[in-house]
Design a protein around this motif. Sequence first.
Motif, mmCIF file in Angstrom:
data_model
loop_
_atom_site.group_PDB
_atom_site.id
_atom_site.type_symbol
_atom_site.label_atom_id
_atom_site.label_comp_id
_atom_site.label_asym_id
_atom_site.label_seq_id
_atom_site.Cartn_x
_atom_site.Cartn_y
_atom_site.Cartn_z
ATOM 1 N N GLN A 190 47.670 51.378 31.400
ATOM 2 C CA GLN A 190 47.733 52.468 32.373
ATOM 3 C C GLN A 190 46.334 52.948 32.760
ATOM 4 O O GLN A 190 46.043 53.175 33.936
ATOM 5 C CB GLN A 190 48.549 53.619 31.783
ATOM 6 N N ALA A 191 45.466 53.097 31.774
ATOM 7 C CA ALA A 191 44.098 53.544 32.049
ATOM 8 C C ALA A 191 43.332 52.488 32.833
ATOM 9 O O ALA A 191 42.552 52.813 33.739
ATOM 10 C CB ALA A 191 43.381 53.863 30.741
ATOM 11 N N TRP A 192 43.545 51.213 32.486
ATOM 12 C CA TRP A 192 42.895 50.124 33.219
ATOM 13 C C TRP A 192 43.339 50.127 34.681
ATOM 14 O O TRP A 192 42.519 49.993 35.594
ATOM 15 C CB TRP A 192 43.226 48.791 32.556
ATOM 16 N N THR A 193 44.640 50.293 34.917
ATOM 17 C CA THR A 193 45.183 50.278 36.283
ATOM 18 C C THR A 193 44.595 51.411 37.117
ATOM 19 O O THR A 193 44.334 51.250 38.307
ATOM 20 C CB THR A 193 46.718 50.381 36.244
ATOM 21 N N ARG A 194 44.352 52.554 36.498
ATOM 22 C CA ARG A 194 43.778 53.685 37.229
ATOM 23 C C ARG A 194 42.388 53.362 37.760
ATOM 24 O O ARG A 194 41.976 53.864 38.804
ATOM 25 C CB ARG A 194 43.719 54.918 36.318
ATOM 26 N N LEU A 195 41.670 52.496 37.064
ATOM 27 C CA LEU A 195 40.324 52.118 37.480
ATOM 28 C C LEU A 195 40.291 50.769 38.199
ATOM 29 O O LEU A 195 39.213 50.268 38.510
ATOM 30 C CB LEU A 195 39.399 52.055 36.252
ATOM 31 N N ALA A 196 41.456 50.212 38.456
ATOM 32 C CA ALA A 196 41.518 48.857 39.007
ATOM 33 C C ALA A 196 41.104 48.807 40.465
ATOM 34 O O ALA A 196 41.419 49.702 41.258
ATOM 35 C CB ALA A 196 42.919 48.291 38.849
ATOM 36 N N ASP A 197 40.404 47.744 40.810
ATOM 37 C CA ASP A 197 39.998 47.468 42.179
ATOM 38 C C ASP A 197 40.667 46.168 42.597
ATOM 39 O O ASP A 197 40.588 45.173 41.884
ATOM 40 C CB ASP A 197 38.466 47.327 42.243
ATOM 41 N N GLY A 198 41.351 46.165 43.733
ATOM 42 C CA GLY A 198 41.948 44.938 44.232
ATOM 43 C C GLY A 198 43.448 44.866 44.139
ATOM 44 O O GLY A 198 44.067 44.043 44.816
ATOM 45 N N LEU A 199 44.091 45.709 43.319
ATOM 46 C CA LEU A 199 45.546 45.688 43.241
ATOM 47 C C LEU A 199 46.142 46.155 44.570
ATOM 48 O O LEU A 199 45.666 47.114 45.174
ATOM 49 C CB LEU A 199 46.041 46.574 42.103
ATOM 50 N N GLY A 200 47.166 45.461 44.995
ATOM 51 C CA GLY A 200 47.793 45.774 46.270
ATOM 52 C C GLY A 200 47.177 45.039 47.439
ATOM 53 O O GLY A 200 47.636 45.179 48.581
ATOM 54 N N GLY A 201 46.159 44.233 47.193
ATOM 55 C CA GLY A 201 45.471 43.508 48.253
ATOM 56 C C GLY A 201 45.509 42.012 48.044
ATOM 57 O O GLY A 201 46.057 41.509 47.067
ATOM 58 N N PRO A 202 44.904 41.255 48.961
ATOM 59 C CA PRO A 202 44.908 39.788 48.864
ATOM 60 C C PRO A 202 44.140 39.296 47.653
ATOM 61 O O PRO A 202 43.138 39.905 47.245
ATOM 62 C CB PRO A 202 44.242 39.343 50.164
ATOM 63 N N CYS A 203 44.615 38.201 47.097
ATOM 64 C CA CYS A 203 44.041 37.669 45.869
ATOM 65 C C CYS A 203 44.217 36.159 45.829
ATOM 66 O O CYS A 203 45.251 35.641 46.247
ATOM 67 C CB CYS A 203 44.752 38.320 44.670
ATOM 68 N N THR A 204 43.206 35.468 45.347
ATOM 69 C CA THR A 204 43.273 34.026 45.140
ATOM 70 C C THR A 204 42.985 33.731 43.677
ATOM 71 O O THR A 204 41.995 34.212 43.127
ATOM 72 C CB THR A 204 42.258 33.282 46.017
ATOM 73 N N ALA A 205 43.874 32.962 43.054
ATOM 74 C CA ALA A 205 43.718 32.592 41.647
ATOM 75 C C ALA A 205 43.487 31.095 41.553
ATOM 76 O O ALA A 205 44.334 30.301 41.964
ATOM 77 C CB ALA A 205 44.959 32.993 40.857
#
Length: 247
Positions: A190-205
Amino acid sequence: MTVPRIATFAVLDSTNAEARRRAEAGDFGPVWIHALEQTAGRGRRGRPWRGGGGNLAATLLTPIDLPPAEAAQVSFVAALALAETVNTLAGAEVARLRWPNDLQVAGGKAAGILVESGVRPGGGLWLAIGIGVNLALAPPRESVERPASALADLPGIGVVEPQEFLVLLAERFEAWREIWARDGFAPVGQAWTRLADGLGGPCTARLPDRTLSGIAETLEPDGALRLRLGDGQVVRITAGDVFFGDS
């Protein structure tokens, strides 16, 4: 809260390599191994990591009694500790996290984490949690795959000595390690998600056998990244090189 001691060396080939040597000799810590200069520092997939010059190169060697899949969650603990240390020094929330443990400041990657492990005689694992932070200098753009930054470039931080940064980092790491040990991964996630950058956007793995593109939806309860592909299929990403947006 008992913070492991810090052992500082003028020069090492690699703090992770020193941690492995100690573990293979039967010394599992806990201890922070800190080098003022690294001659053969490395990051994920064997990539070189610059050490010295005022940057931080340190590894926490510690025993742990968890199965490998759960023990790997320590990278999120380390990432949180890093981000909180930077934000404390800056007096503002300037640090963001990209899955699984990249520290982003001022539009670039300012730190990397490399976790290695081995089996302890009699059971359990030892972990070597290597952390490199660009405190004073970022590598040249042509030498890295992603844009890089240094904390010294941030207003309000200036030059931070590696030893000073490591003392603060070790305290924050131990605080989060205790939460993880007591309450499991949920509060860490939960704490990591609060500081996350990029969630909800385009991503390439980039995976070993294929490359997938879609939307990075969220963090799974065990730390995996939930990636929704263009056809609606959902894939759990547990390892690989992940790029967000236009990075």
